[in-house]
Design a protein around this motif. Structure first.
Motif, short mmCIF file in Angstrom:
data_model
loop_
_atom_site.label_atom_id
_atom_site.label_comp_id
_atom_site.label_asym_id
_atom_site.label_seq_id
_atom_site.Cartn_x
_atom_site.Cartn_y
_atom_site.Cartn_z
N ALA A 71 -10.97 -2.37 -24.24
CA ALA A 71 -9.57 -2.08 -23.94
C ALA A 71 -9.43 -0.56 -23.90
CB ALA A 71 -8.67 -2.66 -25.00
N VAL A 72 -8.96 -0.06 -22.76
CA VAL A 72 -8.86 1.39 -22.57
C VAL A 72 -7.44 1.85 -22.79
CG1 VAL A 72 -9.09 3.23 -20.84
CG2 VAL A 72 -10.76 1.38 -20.91
N TYR A 73 -7.26 2.93 -23.51
CA TYR A 73 -5.94 3.59 -23.52
C TYR A 73 -6.19 5.08 -23.22
CZ TYR A 73 -1.13 4.79 -24.65
OH TYR A 73 0.16 5.25 -24.58
N VAL A 74 -6.20 5.40 -21.97
CA VAL A 74 -6.47 6.75 -21.45
C VAL A 74 -7.69 7.30 -22.18
CG1 VAL A 74 -5.41 8.89 -20.64
CG2 VAL A 74 -3.97 6.91 -21.05
N GLY A 75 -7.58 8.44 -22.85
CA GLY A 75 -8.75 9.00 -23.51
C GLY A 75 -8.39 10.27 -24.25
N GLY A 82 -7.09 -3.19 -6.05
CA GLY A 82 -5.96 -2.48 -5.45
C GLY A 82 -6.27 -1.01 -5.26
N THR A 83 -5.36 -0.31 -4.60
CA THR A 83 -5.63 1.10 -4.25
C THR A 83 -4.63 2.04 -4.91
OG1 THR A 83 -4.31 0.91 -2.25
CG2 THR A 83 -6.69 0.50 -2.04
N GLY A 84 -4.22 1.72 -6.15
CA GLY A 84 -3.34 2.61 -6.90
C GLY A 84 -4.11 3.77 -7.52
N THR A 134 -10.45 -3.89 -3.59
CA THR A 134 -9.54 -4.85 -2.96
C THR A 134 -8.23 -4.15 -2.64
OG1 THR A 134 -8.48 -5.59 -5.01
CG2 THR A 134 -10.54 -6.69 -4.39
N SER A 135 -7.49 -4.73 -1.68
CA SER A 135 -6.17 -4.21 -1.35
C SER A 135 -5.40 -5.28 -0.60
CB SER A 135 -6.29 -2.95 -0.48
OG SER A 135 -5.01 -2.50 -0.08
N SER A 136 -4.08 -5.12 -0.58
CA SER A 136 -3.25 -6.01 0.25
C SER A 136 -3.15 -5.47 1.67
CB SER A 136 -1.85 -6.10 -0.37
OG SER A 136 -1.30 -4.79 -0.48
N SER A 137 -3.76 -4.31 1.92
CA SER A 137 -3.57 -3.63 3.21
C SER A 137 -4.91 -3.30 3.86
CB SER A 137 -2.78 -2.33 2.95
OG SER A 137 -3.07 -1.37 3.94
N ASN A 185 -9.50 -7.94 1.36
CA ASN A 185 -8.04 -7.99 1.34
C ASN A 185 -7.62 -9.17 0.46
OD1 ASN A 185 -5.30 -8.62 1.97
ND2 ASN A 185 -5.48 -7.33 3.80
N TYR A 186 -7.06 -8.85 -0.74
CA TYR A 186 -6.73 -9.92 -1.70
C TYR A 186 -5.51 -10.72 -1.27
CZ TYR A 186 -3.21 -6.73 -3.77
OH TYR A 186 -2.13 -5.89 -3.98
N ARG A 187 -4.73 -10.18 -0.34
CA ARG A 187 -3.58 -10.95 0.14
C ARG A 187 -4.02 -11.97 1.19
NH1 ARG A 187 1.41 -7.41 1.00
NH2 ARG A 187 1.49 -7.66 -1.25
N ASP A 200 5.22 1.97 -0.67
CA ASP A 200 3.84 1.69 -0.32
C ASP A 200 3.08 3.01 -0.35
OD1 ASP A 200 1.87 -0.05 0.35
OD2 ASP A 200 2.16 0.18 2.52
N TYR A 201 2.02 3.06 -1.09
CA TYR A 201 1.26 4.31 -1.21
C TYR A 201 -0.17 3.96 -1.59
CZ TYR A 201 2.19 3.09 -6.00
OH TYR A 201 2.26 2.37 -7.16
N MET A 202 -1.03 4.95 -1.48
CA MET A 202 -2.43 4.78 -1.90
C MET A 202 -2.80 5.99 -2.76
SD MET A 202 -5.78 4.19 0.47
CE MET A 202 -7.44 4.28 -0.19
N ALA A 213 -5.29 -1.33 6.36
CA ALA A 213 -5.31 0.11 6.65
C ALA A 213 -5.82 0.89 5.43
CB ALA A 213 -3.91 0.59 7.04
N LYS A 214 -5.39 0.48 4.22
CA LYS A 214 -5.86 1.17 3.01
C LYS A 214 -7.35 0.89 2.79
CE LYS A 214 -1.36 0.93 0.72
NZ LYS A 214 -0.62 0.43 -0.45
N LEU A 215 -7.78 -0.31 3.13
CA LEU A 215 -9.21 -0.63 2.97
C LEU A 215 -10.06 0.21 3.92
CD1 LEU A 215 -9.07 -4.50 2.44
CD2 LEU A 215 -9.48 -2.71 0.73
#
Ligand code: NAP
Length: 370
Positions: free
Chosen positions: A315-319, A201-203, A223-226, A243-245, A360-362, A228-230
């Motif tokens: 397992a990551v918890y920020v840093g 995804g593109t978060g 990967t992305s559902s969009s 595109n995972y969708r 919807d955002y990237m 345009a974002k790809l």
């Protein structure tokens, strides 16, 4: 934050504000968002309050916040909790992430001077080394350490300066998404030039992963559902896109992009809907940084493919602050710019929550404070 503020700290504040020549900065009150129970009692809303301007104690600095950024799995999750009981968030200040300018110093401050550009660390009491319960319990947001405020006081240990080429808006995106992606790829993942790296995804976390991996000379596949974002991701340095969708078996397409060997690194942000597929895309001795649960918690680990690949999991918890500083050095060296989708004005902060929750955002969503 301690309730008592020293007279010396207050005097230093007045001097600094007078020096800044900003008449509004000298007013006795400031604007600050706080969580308040919604009328129906089902969740919180964020309300703009006028509160007394804080002043720093001996080891605190006063920061005039310029920009903040929002994290969906954290800030929106807090807003949507049911008020009441232990851990009630009423009066807490939203947002872990914020950047600003030091405008006053407590009498014992040694790390900063007035005028320094600083950004808060996600966990103010995780400075270095391994995770500790004390460090993990100190995260900002929904408490007095939140950043959605014109001014905050912060322990001098809980801030870092940031690379010169970054704006306040860009710096405000770093503490949660940036550090998480960096830690997943470089502290635990040890990405090498030419490695295939999978971003889901593109978060916020994934776009940081994309630009970091590209800067390191790796081959990011995102990967992305969009579409345009790809397309945009390719301009940001993606080696491959899926595109995972459109393709439910996206992991096979990812593997094909690697010539069949699989990806060496994954920033696993999807959870239930992506974890098993991420393992299918993994190369021998590949590393998976377990980060997120965008599609819910994956309750089972796919141990078959995990054994088969000889996978490494972290397992990551920020840093820690040390991780943040290491990331900053990398960002400075490669002159990296975070990916920002939208910048909202301070008065529009509730709209930033709405975009994060339903829009919807990237990349990152920023709220400019000043
Ligand atoms: N462990 C930690 O330290 C840590 C730190 C930060 C965040 N997190 C967690 O990590 C996750 C990601 O955080 P974030 O801030 O990057 O999120 P975000 O910015 O809200 O990411 C949203 C994007 O994720 C993509 N997405 C959503 N569902 C997906 C799915 N099933 N498969 C693939 N992509 C999907 C979508 O991208 P497209 O629009 O391109 O489809 C969506 O736009 C969240 O669960 C968050 O709580 C954990």
């Amino acid at each position: 934050m301690p309730a008592h503020r020293s007279a010396a700290g207050f005097a230093a504040l007045l001097l600094a504000l007078a020096a800044s020549g900003d008449a509004t900065a000298q007013t006795a009150t400031i604007r600050q968002y706080q969580f308040a129970p919604r009328a129906d009692g089902a969740a919180y809303e964020v309300v703009l309050k006028q509160v007394p301007r804080p002043s720093p104690t001996a080891h605190e600095v006063l920061v005039r916040i310029h920009a903040t950024s929002i994290n969906g799995g954290y800030d929106v999750e807090m807003r949507d909790r049911k008020p009441g009981g232990p851990g009630d968030l009423t009066g807490g200040i939203p947002f872990a992430d914020g950047a600003g300018e030091v405008v006053a110093l407590g009498t014992g401050v040694t790390r900063f001077k007035v005028g320094d550009r600083v950004v808060g660390i996600f966990m103010p009491r995780w400075i270095d080394g391994d995770r500790t319960a004390e460090g993990l319990s100190s995260s900002r947001g929904g408490n007095a350490g939140g950043m959605l405020s014109e001014f905050v006081v912060a322990d001098e240990q809980s801030l870092v300066t940031f690379p010169k080429h970054l704006s306040y808006e860009e710096a405000a995106t770093l503490p949660t998404s940036g550090v998480t992606a960096w830690v997943g790829l470089f502290k635990y993942g040890h990405v090498n030039t030419g490695d295939y790296v999978l971003l889901e995804g593109t978060g916020g976390v994934s776009t940081f992963g994309l630009v970091f991996a590209a800067a390191a000379g790796a081959k990011p596949i995102i990967t992305s559902s969009s579409d345009a974002k790809l397309e945009r991701a390719r301009k940001l340095g993606a080696f491959g896109t899926v595109n995972y969708r459109a393709d439910a078996d996206w992991q096979k397409a990812v593997r094909a992009l690697t010539g069949g060997t699989g990806v060496k690194q994954v920033l696993e942000v999807g959870g239930r809907g992506t974890l098993a597929k991420a393992f299918e895309a993994l190369a021998f001795d590949g590393h998976v940084a377990l980060i997120g649960t965008l599609s819910g918690f994956a309750e089972q680990l796919p141990t078959g493919p995990l054994f088969q690949a000889g996978a490494h999991l972290t397992a990551v918890y920020v840093g820690s602050r040390a991780d943040f500083e290491a990331m900053n050095a990398f960002i400075a060296q490669h002159e990296i710019h975070p990916v920002i989708d939208r910048v909202f004005a301070f008065e529009q902060a509730p709209a930033a929550f709405e975009l994060m929750a339903h829009g919807d955002y990237m990349g990152k969503i920023v709220v400019r404070v000043r």
